[in-house]
Each structure stands twice: as structure tokens, then as C-alpha cells.
Design a protein around this motif. Structure first.
Motif, short mmCIF file in Angstrom:
data_model
loop_
_atom_site.label_atom_id
_atom_site.label_comp_id
_atom_site.label_asym_id
_atom_site.label_seq_id
_atom_site.Cartn_x
_atom_site.Cartn_y
_atom_site.Cartn_z
N ASP A 1 0.87 -1.17 0.00
CA ASP A 1 0.00 0.00 0.00
C ASP A 1 0.91 1.23 0.00
O ASP A 1 1.49 1.58 1.04
CB ASP A 1 -0.91 -0.03 1.23
CG ASP A 1 -2.06 0.94 1.14
OD1 ASP A 1 -2.09 1.76 0.21
OD2 ASP A 1 -2.93 0.87 2.03
N LYS A 2 1.07 1.83 -1.17
CA LYS A 2 2.04 2.91 -1.37
C LYS A 2 1.95 3.97 -0.27
O LYS A 2 0.88 4.44 0.07
CB LYS A 2 1.82 3.56 -2.74
CG LYS A 2 2.87 4.59 -3.08
CD LYS A 2 2.66 5.16 -4.45
CE LYS A 2 3.74 6.20 -4.73
NZ LYS A 2 3.58 6.80 -6.04
N ASN A 3 3.13 4.32 0.25
CA ASN A 3 3.31 5.33 1.29
C ASN A 3 2.71 4.92 2.64
O ASN A 3 2.70 5.73 3.57
CB ASN A 3 2.74 6.69 0.88
CG ASN A 3 3.45 7.26 -0.33
OD1 ASN A 3 4.67 7.13 -0.48
ND2 ASN A 3 2.70 7.88 -1.21
N LEU A 4 2.23 3.68 2.76
CA LEU A 4 1.60 3.25 4.02
C LEU A 4 2.17 1.95 4.59
O LEU A 4 2.54 1.91 5.75
CB LEU A 4 0.09 3.10 3.85
CG LEU A 4 -0.70 4.36 3.55
CD1 LEU A 4 -2.16 4.03 3.27
CD2 LEU A 4 -0.59 5.34 4.70
N GLU A 5 2.21 0.89 3.76
CA GLU A 5 2.56 -0.41 4.33
C GLU A 5 3.10 -1.39 3.29
O GLU A 5 2.60 -1.45 2.18
CB GLU A 5 1.32 -1.01 5.00
CG GLU A 5 1.56 -2.32 5.70
CD GLU A 5 0.32 -2.84 6.42
OE1 GLU A 5 0.42 -3.95 6.98
OE2 GLU A 5 -0.72 -2.18 6.42
N LEU A 6 4.12 -2.12 3.72
CA LEU A 6 4.64 -3.25 2.97
C LEU A 6 4.70 -4.42 3.95
O LEU A 6 5.27 -4.30 5.04
CB LEU A 6 6.05 -2.96 2.42
CG LEU A 6 6.80 -4.15 1.82
CD1 LEU A 6 6.06 -4.73 0.62
CD2 LEU A 6 8.22 -3.74 1.44
N LYS A 7 4.09 -5.54 3.54
CA LYS A 7 4.10 -6.74 4.40
C LYS A 7 4.42 -7.94 3.53
O LYS A 7 3.90 -8.08 2.42
CB LYS A 7 2.75 -6.94 5.07
CG LYS A 7 2.74 -8.12 6.05
CD LYS A 7 1.35 -8.46 6.56
CE LYS A 7 0.75 -7.38 7.38
NZ LYS A 7 -0.54 -7.79 8.01
#
Length: 140
Positions: free
Chosen positions: A65-71
Motif C-alpha cells: 500500500d504505497k506510502n503506508l505499508e509493505l508486508k
């Protein structure tokens, strides 16, 4: 058994700037002493290649989720033995700073064997990376 490690830091930079540094895998070797390299096509469902000090693995991207989260979710040898769901999360503090959280939930039958190392070494590596990210974002 499951075990979670969570670390965080406030960075004096926008979340967009912090995100761009996190996604600039080609330059990790210039600032990141924990994650040596990441490569692959960054899309949900794809496998990427991650190199840490002394370890490499190929996790699957679960959230991007660009600019929010990488999992991502990775496994040692096979699922259920020693799995890790690693997350980078960015929150805009509304004052020009970003709250950066790095966490991982470890699960699998080998977690008890590595529990002490996770509490000390892994947590210290997360904190070191957080500090290095802060330094880079605030100085470029």
C-alpha cells in the motif's frame, strides 16, 4: 507458538520521502546494515528475494500500500517450521514527521528454539535499521 517483535521511530521527514527510501532497494547497501538487498517484482502475491546478514529467503508480498505499508510472509525451508510475517508501516503525524513501525510475527515449531535470539539480536537489528532509515531520511 507465535512471537511478535515491534519497533518504531519518529522520522523528521514526510511519509512519501521515507517510503521512497524504503522502496529504493538498489541503494540499501549505502545505508541499511540489516537488510543487505531486496530484489524482485514488488506486487502482491509475488515472491521477492531478501538478503540479510547471513540469511536469504524468498517471501511472498501480502500487502503493498504505497506510502503506508509493505508486508511479506516468508518461511524457513517450508511453511510451519519457522515463518515470519514482516511489516513496514508508515503513519503521517500531521506535523511533517512520520511514525515508522517495523514488526514481525514469527510462528512455527522452531520459534521456541530461537526465542531468545529474536528478543535480542533480531530486535536490535530492527532498531538499528530504524535508526539508519531515520538518519538517511533526515539527511538527504
Amino acid at each position: 507458538m507465535a512471537k511478535q517483535i515491534t519497533t518504531s521511530i519518529t522520522i523528521n521527514a514526510s511519509k512519501e520521502k521515507v517510503w521512497n527510501i524504503l522502496m529504493d532497494f538498489e541503494n540499501y547497501s549505502k545505508w541499511n546494515s540489516f537488510i543487505k538487498a531486496i530484489s524482485g517484482d514488488l506486487k502482491v502475491g509475488n515472491k521477492i528475494h531478501v538478503e540479510l546478514s547471513g540469511m536469504t529467503f524468498n517471501p511472498v508480498i501480502k500487502i503493498l500500500d504505497k506510502n503506508l505499508e509493505l508486508k511479506w510472509l516468508g518461511s524457513l525451508w517450508f511453511k510451519g517450521l519457522f515463518d515470519g510475517e514482516h511489516k513496514f508501516k508508515l503513519t503521517d503525524n500531521g506535523n511533517g514527521t512520520t511514525y515508522f513501525e517495523q514488526s514481525e510475527i514469527f510462528s512455527g515449531i522452531l520459534v521456541p528454539l530461537f526465542s531468545k535470539s529474536l528478543d535480542t539480536n533480531t530486535k536490535a537489528n530492527f532498531e538499528q535499521m530504524n535508526n539508519e532509515l531515520k538518519l538517511r531520511a533526515e539527511n538527504i
